[in-house]
Design a protein around this motif. Structure first.
Motif, short mmCIF file in Angstrom:
data_model
loop_
_atom_site.label_atom_id
_atom_site.label_comp_id
_atom_site.label_asym_id
_atom_site.label_seq_id
_atom_site.Cartn_x
_atom_site.Cartn_y
_atom_site.Cartn_z
N SER A 222 -8.07 4.80 6.03
CA SER A 222 -7.50 3.93 7.05
C SER A 222 -6.17 3.39 6.53
N ILE A 223 -5.12 3.52 7.36
CA ILE A 223 -3.81 2.99 7.02
C ILE A 223 -3.55 1.88 8.04
N GLU A 224 -3.82 0.63 7.64
CA GLU A 224 -3.88 -0.44 8.63
C GLU A 224 -2.56 -0.70 9.33
N GLN A 241 -2.80 20.35 2.89
CA GLN A 241 -3.94 19.79 3.60
C GLN A 241 -4.00 18.26 3.64
N TYR A 242 -3.34 17.57 2.71
CA TYR A 242 -3.45 16.11 2.69
C TYR A 242 -2.25 15.42 3.35
N TYR A 243 -1.32 16.21 3.87
CA TYR A 243 -0.09 15.61 4.40
C TYR A 243 -0.14 15.45 5.92
N LEU A 244 0.21 14.24 6.33
CA LEU A 244 0.12 13.86 7.74
C LEU A 244 1.43 13.16 8.12
N ALA A 245 1.97 13.50 9.29
CA ALA A 245 3.18 12.82 9.78
C ALA A 245 2.79 11.90 10.93
N ARG A 259 -4.55 10.97 0.49
CA ARG A 259 -5.32 10.60 -0.72
C ARG A 259 -4.84 9.27 -1.28
N ASN A 260 -3.63 8.86 -0.88
CA ASN A 260 -3.09 7.60 -1.40
C ASN A 260 -2.24 6.97 -0.30
N VAL A 261 -2.90 6.09 0.47
CA VAL A 261 -2.25 5.65 1.72
C VAL A 261 -1.55 4.30 1.59
N LEU A 319 1.63 20.75 -7.46
CA LEU A 319 2.48 19.61 -7.13
C LEU A 319 1.85 18.33 -7.66
N SER A 320 0.51 18.27 -7.60
CA SER A 320 -0.15 17.04 -8.04
C SER A 320 -0.12 16.88 -9.55
#
Length: 387
Positions: A222-224, A241-245, A259-261, A319-320
């Motif tokens: 959750s990214i409040e 897979q973990y990248y969202l725009a 993974r780190n919001v 990359l990680s």
């Protein structure tokens, strides 16, 4: 060069719903839904003939009401979903349904192109995606790369996972998730992730973004306060897979690693008004389209956070793990992000932008005055990416 010139089509109706036809990979085809209170609403099937640079259109009637959202089945090019408004007992309700195009809509259209506009055929209703308990659908999402048997509808504060049976004429809710909290919570948009065996969903409500596990229908991140104002749209990077725009009414476009919001990985501030739509290119994830109420469409080259930050493919694990493994990239800076082009063919709010599913270098945008514009990625950039 004239090949890069935009092609413009006017619908003569206000419109805000646009999708590429995903199951059609040979023809460059987009579907547009109109918003008219006075006339029957329509679905315009827009075929782009890229050899002659012209648009061929067919019109189908959508008499149920004005269209707010449209989605194309990934498996059957004749099947689509719409979310639409209808007035019932003098109040407006938002509904969702699955439709089939009449089987012969393509025949005869080219001999006399005006026929379909003068006496258009009507979409066939396959089933409704709402029941008495859940109305007010904001959007319907098809399972990415799926067999066209599963959809999710977001309605008020519920996410409903539907199974479509009997050639989509029956829909049953297989599971639901509910947005918990104070006040009138409601989903504004969502995106079904193509990763993790299609078991994850991201949703936007108010200024928040949430991730859901569809197997348990429970929240996974959750990214409040993802944006300072309403979040309008989301899209997953097709290759990471973990990248969202995300984009929203604070005029910003943000890129997240779920993974780190705590903080966005990157923020774009190129628009001067609400940003309605953000779309990753399906093949080249450094290419990102954004559409805004500032009447502009912007193509950005977000190469530093793409799957090819050094101009060639690097996987997520590398990359990680930091720079140590990149012998050949040691001392190399990731390529710089940039705005490739700002498109100003619209004179009204641009509500939607979509990449073609048949041609990775081609995209369409739609503004509220019913203007649809088809553009291509500038040739110089295309060759830089390919070579």
């Amino acid at each position: 060069m004239e090949d890069d010139a935009p092609v413009i089509y006017g619908l003569e109706f206000q419109a805000r719903a646009l999708t590429a036809q995903t199951a059609e990979t040979d023809a460059i085809r987009f579907l547009v839904g109109t918003q008219s209170l006075k006339f029957d609403n329509q679905i315009h099937i827009i075929d782009f003939d890229d050899e002659n640079n012209i648009i061929n259109k067919n019109v189908l009637l959508h008499q149920a009401g004005e269209i707010w959202h449209i989605g194309a089945s990934p498996a059957d090019k004749a099947v689509l979903t719409t979310c639409y408004n209808k007035t019932s007992d003098s109040r407006v309700v938002s509904c969702a349904a699955v439709w089939r195009m009449p089987s012969d809509w393509e025949t005869g259209s080219h001999e006399s192109p005006d026929d379909s506009a003068h006496n258009p055929q009507t979409l066939e209703l396959l089933c409704h995606l709402d029941d008495s308990a859940h109305s007010n659908a904001a959007c319907v999402l098809w399972e990415p790369m799926g067999d066209g048997k599963r959809v999710i509808s977001l309605a008020d504060n519920h996410a409903l996972l539907w199974d479509l049976q009997e050639s989509s004429t029956q829909a049953t809710v297989s599971s639901t998730a509910t947005l918990e909290g104070k006040g009138q919570l409601k989903f504004t948009s969502g995106k079904w992730s193509p990763h993790h065996n299609c078991s994850q969903l991201a949703t936007a409500n108010d200024t928040a973004i949430r991730g859901w596990d569809l197997r348990t229908m429970s929240q996974i991140y959750s990214i409040e306060n993802a944006h300072g104002q309403l979040v309008r749209d989301l899209d997953f990077n097709p290759n990471r897979q973990y990248y969202l725009a995300s984009c929203g009414d604070d005029c910003k476009v943000k890129f997240w690693d779920v993974r780190n919001v705590q903080e966005p990985v990157k923020t774009l501030e190129e628009h001067s008004h609400w940003v309605w739509s953000v779309r990753y290119n399906h093949s080249h994830d450094q290419l990102v389209l954004t559409a805004s109420s500032d009447s502009r469409l912007i193509l950005s080259n977000m190469v530093s956070i793409s799957s090819e930050p050094f101009g060639h493919l690097v996987d997520d694990e590398e990359l990680s793990e930091g720079e140590d493994n990149h012998q050949e990239d040691k001392g190399k800076e990731p390529l710089k992000d940039s705005v490739v082009s700002t498109y100003e063919e619209h004179e009204d709010s641009v509500y939607a932008a979509e990449w073609s599913s048949a041609d990775p270098w081609l995209f369409a945008s739609l503004s509220y005055d019913g203007r649809l514009v088809i553009n291509r990625v500038p040739r110089a950039l295309k060759y830089r990416i390919l070579l």
